[in-house]
Scaffold this motif. Structure first.
Motif, PDB file in Angstrom:
ATOM      1  N   ILE A 203       1.945 -28.574  40.848  1.00 10.04           N
ATOM      2  CA  ILE A 203       1.673 -29.019  39.475  1.00 10.04           C
ATOM      3  C   ILE A 203       0.182 -29.284  39.269  1.00 10.04           C
ATOM      4  N   LEU A 204      -0.553 -29.657  40.323  1.00 10.94           N
ATOM      5  CA  LEU A 204      -1.999 -29.833  40.186  1.00 10.94           C
ATOM      6  C   LEU A 204      -2.685 -28.499  39.933  1.00 10.94           C
ATOM      7  N   GLU A 205      -2.250 -27.463  40.649  1.00 14.32           N
ATOM      8  CA  GLU A 205      -2.833 -26.138  40.423  1.00 14.32           C
ATOM      9  C   GLU A 205      -2.481 -25.608  39.037  1.00 14.32           C
ATOM     10  N   ARG A 206      -1.293 -25.913  38.566  1.00 11.40           N
ATOM     11  CA  ARG A 206      -0.904 -25.458  37.230  1.00 11.40           C
ATOM     12  C   ARG A 206      -1.784 -26.090  36.151  1.00 11.40           C
ATOM     13  N   GLN A 207      -2.256 -27.308  36.401  1.00 16.18           N
ATOM     14  CA  GLN A 207      -3.142 -27.968  35.452  1.00 16.18           C
ATOM     15  C   GLN A 207      -4.596 -27.537  35.631  1.00 16.18           C
ATOM     16  N   LEU A 208      -5.078 -27.516  36.868  1.00 18.17           N
ATOM     17  CA  LEU A 208      -6.499 -27.271  37.124  1.00 18.17           C
ATOM     18  C   LEU A 208      -6.848 -25.794  37.255  1.00 18.17           C
ATOM     19  N   LYS A 209      -5.887 -24.967  37.650  1.00 13.71           N
ATOM     20  CA  LYS A 209      -6.168 -23.549  37.889  1.00 13.71           C
ATOM     21  C   LYS A 209      -4.988 -22.696  37.397  1.00 13.71           C
ATOM     22  N   PRO A 210      -4.764 -22.676  36.090  1.00 14.04           N
ATOM     23  CA  PRO A 210      -3.654 -21.869  35.548  1.00 14.04           C
ATOM     24  C   PRO A 210      -3.934 -20.384  35.716  1.00 14.04           C
ATOM     25  N   GLU A 211      -2.876 -19.596  35.699  1.00 13.95           N
ATOM     26  CA  GLU A 211      -3.007 -18.152  35.869  1.00 13.95           C
ATOM     27  C   GLU A 211      -2.415 -17.429  34.653  1.00 13.95           C
ATOM     28  N   PRO A 212      -3.155 -16.498  34.058  1.00 11.76           N
ATOM     29  CA  PRO A 212      -2.593 -15.660  32.999  1.00 11.76           C
ATOM     30  C   PRO A 212      -1.571 -14.690  33.585  1.00 11.76           C
ATOM     31  N   ARG A 213      -0.852 -13.962  32.738  1.00  8.55           N
ATOM     32  CA  ARG A 213       0.253 -13.133  33.228  1.00  8.55           C
ATOM     33  C   ARG A 213       0.110 -11.650  32.872  1.00  8.55           C
ATOM     34  N   PRO A 214      -0.975 -10.996  33.301  1.00  8.24           N
ATOM     35  CA  PRO A 214      -1.035  -9.543  33.085  1.00  8.24           C
ATOM     36  C   PRO A 214       0.034  -8.791  33.862  1.00  8.24           C
ATOM     37  N   ASP A 215       0.610  -9.435  34.892  1.00 10.63           N
ATOM     38  CA  ASP A 215       1.693  -8.796  35.636  1.00 10.63           C
ATOM     39  C   ASP A 215       2.918  -8.580  34.748  1.00 10.63           C
ATOM     40  N   ILE A 216       3.106  -9.455  33.758  1.00  9.60           N
ATOM     41  CA  ILE A 216       4.211  -9.268  32.812  1.00  9.60           C
ATOM     42  C   ILE A 216       3.942  -8.067  31.917  1.00  9.60           C
ATOM     43  N   VAL A 217       2.691  -7.911  31.486  1.00  3.96           N
ATOM     44  CA  VAL A 217       2.317  -6.744  30.682  1.00  3.96           C
ATOM     45  C   VAL A 217       2.563  -5.466  31.482  1.00  3.96           C
ATOM     46  N   ASP A 218       2.190  -5.489  32.761  1.00  2.37           N
ATOM     47  CA  ASP A 218       2.435  -4.337  33.642  1.00  2.37           C
ATOM     48  C   ASP A 218       3.929  -4.021  33.738  1.00  2.37           C
ATOM     49  N   PHE A 219       4.720  -5.062  33.960  1.00  9.48           N
ATOM     50  CA  PHE A 219       6.158  -4.859  34.153  1.00  9.48           C
ATOM     51  C   PHE A 219       6.820  -4.345  32.882  1.00  9.48           C
ATOM     52  N   LEU A 220       6.424  -4.886  31.743  1.00 12.23           N
ATOM     53  CA  LEU A 220       6.998  -4.418  30.474  1.00 12.23           C
ATOM     54  C   LEU A 220       6.686  -2.945  30.244  1.00 12.23           C
ATOM     55  N   GLU A 221       5.495  -2.520  30.629  1.00  7.92           N
ATOM     56  CA  GLU A 221       5.168  -1.099  30.495  1.00  7.92           C
ATOM     57  C   GLU A 221       5.987  -0.265  31.477  1.00  7.92           C
ATOM     58  N   LYS A 222       6.177  -0.801  32.682  1.00  9.80           N
ATOM     59  CA  LYS A 222       6.923  -0.091  33.716  1.00  9.80           C
ATOM     60  C   LYS A 222       8.359   0.182  33.290  1.00  9.80           C
ATOM     61  N   ILE A 223       8.983  -0.800  32.615  1.00  9.41           N
ATOM     62  CA  ILE A 223      10.387  -0.632  32.208  1.00  9.41           C
ATOM     63  C   ILE A 223      10.501  -0.146  30.757  1.00  9.41           C
ATOM     64  N   ASP A 224       9.351   0.148  30.143  1.00  7.07           N
ATOM     65  CA  ASP A 224       9.297   0.702  28.788  1.00  7.07           C
ATOM     66  C   ASP A 224       9.960  -0.230  27.767  1.00  7.07           C
ATOM     67  N   VAL A 225       9.493  -1.492  27.761  1.00  5.10           N
ATOM     68  CA  VAL A 225       9.950  -2.471  26.774  1.00  5.10           C
ATOM     69  C   VAL A 225       8.731  -3.019  26.035  1.00  5.10           C
ATOM     70  N   VAL A 226       8.810  -3.032  24.709  1.00  6.03           N
ATOM     71  CA  VAL A 226       7.794  -3.689  23.890  1.00  6.03           C
ATOM     72  C   VAL A 226       8.449  -4.901  23.226  1.00  6.03           C
ATOM     73  N   PRO A 227       7.974  -6.121  23.510  1.00 10.64           N
ATOM     74  CA  PRO A 227       8.567  -7.301  22.876  1.00 10.64           C
ATOM     75  C   PRO A 227       8.500  -7.213  21.359  1.00 10.64           C
ATOM     76  N   THR A 228       9.505  -7.754  20.696  1.00 17.06           N
ATOM     77  CA  THR A 228       9.480  -7.775  19.235  1.00 17.06           C
ATOM     78  C   THR A 228       8.560  -8.875  18.718  1.00 17.06           C
ATOM     79  N   SER A 229       8.309  -9.898  19.534  1.00 13.34           N
ATOM     80  CA  SER A 229       7.319 -10.932  19.238  1.00 13.34           C
ATOM     81  C   SER A 229       6.852 -11.507  20.561  1.00 13.34           C
TER      82      SER A 229
END
Length: 344
Positions: A203-229
């Motif tokens: 929880i300290l790392e989540r506060q002090l050193k958060p991580e963005p999620r480009p891996d989700i963007v990669d995965f969505l492209e891999k499975i050919d899904v575009v979120p509706t929102s």
């Protein structure tokens, strides 16, 4: 004695930053060192641009936030906004306002964190500005990303019967902040004691050193899904759901027992007598991605291995409201109680 920024001067500081910075993106034609950065446009792609401003005493507390962590976090929160468009971050610019209390070593630490985040996510630092400040440290970062127009996700596309998903656990950043604030109060005026932080690394790392999620963007492209929102969870799950519902003109149902919570979040909340679902709904700064998908796309998420993605509810008609179904089966209206600007 530490070298001062005043001795180096603005242009000396910029030159120092430029010499320590390398580029990684083929679209970066010219980075730091001229009046403007020069970026090329990839064929078939559009640019997305976002800016965040971080103020000392409002967005961060240097009592417990190391400057290297702060530099990393300042980049991460901007990259998260790019990912929230289902886009890929490519470049950033960084502008800072610094007061006389900061040494050159302190600025080096800040930029070490900035460069570390850039290296981690393959992003180029291509420019910015430096100025003096009378009120502490100010950081402004602009992030530039790209994506095919057909794959961009906005906040206003959710439709009834869509499934609501989130990319990871929630409430951990808020729990980490509460832990740091508690130890700051306990140790006030006592320079000989150490903070009691054992067992709460996550929880300290989540506060002090958060991580963005480009891996989700990669995965969505891999499975050919575009979120509706889509948007990132920066102000708390409840606020973000309300944003999506408002802009999409829909309602929603969120299941309390489907909201993912980390064991450390539950443990710290138990210590502080906080309901962990309240931390998830209203805490913010988790920077996970909240998105809606069509029902027919849901089986694709089981089609191949990928990051953890949790189905937490569904979209309904606007007149049915925005509500959470509790573990006891009751329904409660969602309230936007996360970060609110210009309030005391």
């Amino acid at each position: 004695m530490a070298e001062s920024i005043e001795t180096l001067g603005e242009f000396g500081l910029i030159d120092r930053i430029a010499k320590q910075t390398t580029t990684q993106q083929p679209t970066t034609l010219k980075g730091i060192g001229d009046d403007c950065a020069v970026l090329s446009q990839s064929e078939g792609m559009v640019k997305v641009v976002t800016t965040d401003l971080l103020l000392e005493g409002i967005h961060f507390d240097l009592t417990y936030c190391p400057l290297k962590h702060l530099g990393y976090k300042a980049v991460a929160v901007n990259l998260s906004d790019v990912c929230a468009m289902n886009a890929y971050p490519r470049q950033i610019t960084v502008s800072i306002g610094v007061s006389g209390k900061f040494t050159l070593k302190a600025i080096d630490d800040l930029y070490d964190g900035i460069r570390l985040a850039c290296q981690r996510y393959g992003v180029d630092l291509v420019g910015g500005d430096t100025t003096s400040s009378l009120t502490g440290l100010t950081i402004s970062i602009t992030a530039i990303g790209e994506q095919k127009p057909s794959r961009l996700a906005y906040r206003n596309g959710a439709r009834p019967n869509d499934i609501l998903c989130v990319s990871g656990d929630l409430g951990a950043a808020y729990a980490g902040l509460q832990l740091l604030e508690r130890e700051k109060r306990v140790l006030k005026g006592n320079n000989s004691a150490s903070p009691a932080l054992d067992g709460y690394k996550y929880i300290l790392e989540r506060q002090l050193k958060p991580e963005p999620r480009p891996d989700i963007v990669d995965f969505l492209e891999k499975i050919d899904v575009v979120p509706t929102s889509m948007m990132d969870v920066s102000d708390g799950l409840s606020s973000e759901l309300i944003h999506i519902c408002s802009q999409s003109e829909v309602g929603c149902r969120l299941y309390e027992d489907r909201v993912p919570l980390h064991a450390e979040t539950k443990a710290l909340c138990a210590e502080l007598n906080i309901n962990p679902i309240v931390a998830a709904l209203n805490g913010g700064e988790d920077y996970e991605l909240l998105f809606s998908i069509r029902q027919e796309d849901y089986p694709k998420f089981q089609s191949q291995p990928g990051p953890e993605i949790y189905a937490i509810g569904y979209v309904c008609e606007k007149e049915k409201g925005r509500r959470m179904i509790t573990t006891g089966g009751d329904e409660a209206d969602l309230q936007a109680q996360g970060w609110r600007f210009f309030t005391n």
